[in-house]
Design a protein around this motif. Structure first.
Motif, PDB file in Angstrom:
ATOM      1  N   SER A 234      39.709  74.694  72.216  1.00  0.00           N
ATOM      2  CA  SER A 234      40.276  73.731  73.156  1.00  0.00           C
ATOM      3  C   SER A 234      39.379  72.500  73.264  1.00  0.00           C
ATOM      4  N   ASN A 235      40.005  71.338  73.246  1.00  0.00           N
ATOM      5  CA  ASN A 235      39.322  70.045  73.366  1.00  0.00           C
ATOM      6  C   ASN A 235      38.521  69.656  72.125  1.00  0.00           C
ATOM      7  N   ALA A 236      38.826  70.286  70.990  1.00  0.00           N
ATOM      8  CA  ALA A 236      38.146  69.910  69.743  1.00  0.00           C
ATOM      9  C   ALA A 236      38.838  68.735  69.054  1.00  0.00           C
ATOM     10  N   GLY A 237      40.016  68.348  69.548  1.00  0.00           N
ATOM     11  CA  GLY A 237      40.724  67.215  68.961  1.00  0.00           C
ATOM     12  C   GLY A 237      41.864  67.602  68.053  1.00  0.00           C
ATOM     13  N   LYS A 238      42.385  68.818  68.221  1.00  0.00           N
ATOM     14  CA  LYS A 238      43.446  69.303  67.329  1.00  0.00           C
ATOM     15  C   LYS A 238      44.730  68.474  67.452  1.00  0.00           C
ATOM     16  N   SER A 239      45.200  68.284  68.674  1.00  0.00           N
ATOM     17  CA  SER A 239      46.445  67.533  68.861  1.00  0.00           C
ATOM     18  C   SER A 239      46.307  66.099  68.364  1.00  0.00           C
ATOM     19  N   SER A 240      45.162  65.492  68.621  1.00  0.00           N
ATOM     20  CA  SER A 240      44.932  64.126  68.141  1.00  0.00           C
ATOM     21  C   SER A 240      44.941  64.072  66.616  1.00  0.00           C
ATOM     22  N   ALA A 241      44.353  65.077  65.975  1.00  0.00           N
ATOM     23  CA  ALA A 241      44.336  65.116  64.508  1.00  0.00           C
ATOM     24  C   ALA A 241      45.751  65.239  63.954  1.00  0.00           C
ATOM     25  N   ILE A 242      46.558  66.101  64.556  1.00  0.00           N
ATOM     26  CA  ILE A 242      47.942  66.271  64.102  1.00  0.00           C
ATOM     27  C   ILE A 242      48.714  64.970  64.273  1.00  0.00           C
ATOM     28  N   ASN A 243      48.566  64.323  65.423  1.00  0.00           N
ATOM     29  CA  ASN A 243      49.265  63.065  65.662  1.00  0.00           C
ATOM     30  C   ASN A 243      48.836  61.996  64.667  1.00  0.00           C
ATOM     31  N   THR A 244      47.542  61.952  64.357  1.00  0.00           N
ATOM     32  CA  THR A 244      47.037  60.958  63.407  1.00  0.00           C
ATOM     33  C   THR A 244      47.599  61.206  62.015  1.00  0.00           C
TER      34      THR A 244
END
Length: 210
Positions: A33-43
């Motif tokens: 959690s909070n490692a940046g997974k969702s941001s990476a997927i969106n990018t």
């Protein structure tokens, strides 16, 4: 043509019984959690809200399926390791992850998201120890690399690759990634693309870029 661009949402599931019938090879994205997974997927998908980015770690409680244009599927798994999530919920997530990662027949590989400032936490190692025996490849993204100096990033990458090679061999690969700077996107596609190409028997024709 981008592998992940124009991914479209298909379904979210909260329980193993809700898993859709296998339809195309799947690549799972997992991480603390909070490692940046969702941001990476969106990018990777060139979409600002494809995967929900929460300011509260541990908020994502579902497995989300996104269809790629070549017929494969990008699967966003719940983040793990957030201590303030109630024990009942943690156990529910753990069961969902275990069943998906061990029993999903069309899962071809795992993209493991790790904060570049804190790579290979005990829970990350646990995930690798647990998934590696499947024989399927794992590609680690060291996210938020923009928060490190160039020298720090290079040292972190070299050290993480050395540790990974010593413990899990060449089954696990590692790269730097920054959602803010949009760096490392091509490397992800060059690594993950062959997993899907092999499973698909070659990419079917995709729609032209919009």
């Amino acid at each position: 043509m981008s592998l992940f661009r124009h991914a479209t949402f298909e379904i979210s599931i909260a329980e193993p019984k809700g898993l859709p019938a296998p339809n195309g090879p799947e690549v799972a994205f997992a991480g603390r959690s909070n490692a940046g997974k969702s941001s990476a997927i969106n990018t990777l998908a060139a979409h600002t809200r494809l995967a929900f980015v929460s300011k509260t770690p541990g908020r994502t409680q579902l497995i989300n399926f996104f269809r790629l244009r070549n017929g494969a599927v990008m699967v966003d798994l719940p983040g793990y390791g957030y201590a303030e999530v109630p024990e009942k919920i943690r156990k529910q997530w753990q069961r969902l992850l275990e069943i998906y990662l061990t029993e999903r027949p069309n899962l071809v590989g795992l993209v493991l998201i790790m904060d570049s400032r804190r790579p290979l936490t005990p829970l990350d190692r646990q995930m690798l120890d647990w998934f590696a025996p499947s024989g399927r490849p794992v590609h680690c993204l060291l996210t938020k690399s923009d928060k490190l100096t160039r020298s720090e990033a290079a040292k972190t990458l070299a050290a993480t690759r050395k540790q990974v090679a010593a413990e899990w061999g060449d089954q696990v690969s590692v790269q730097l990634f920054s959602s803010l700077k949009k760096t490392g996107m091509d490397e992800v596609e060059k690594t993950v693309g062959p997993w899907l190409e092999s499973a698909l028997g070659g990419y079917p024709d995709a729609a032209p870029e919009a």
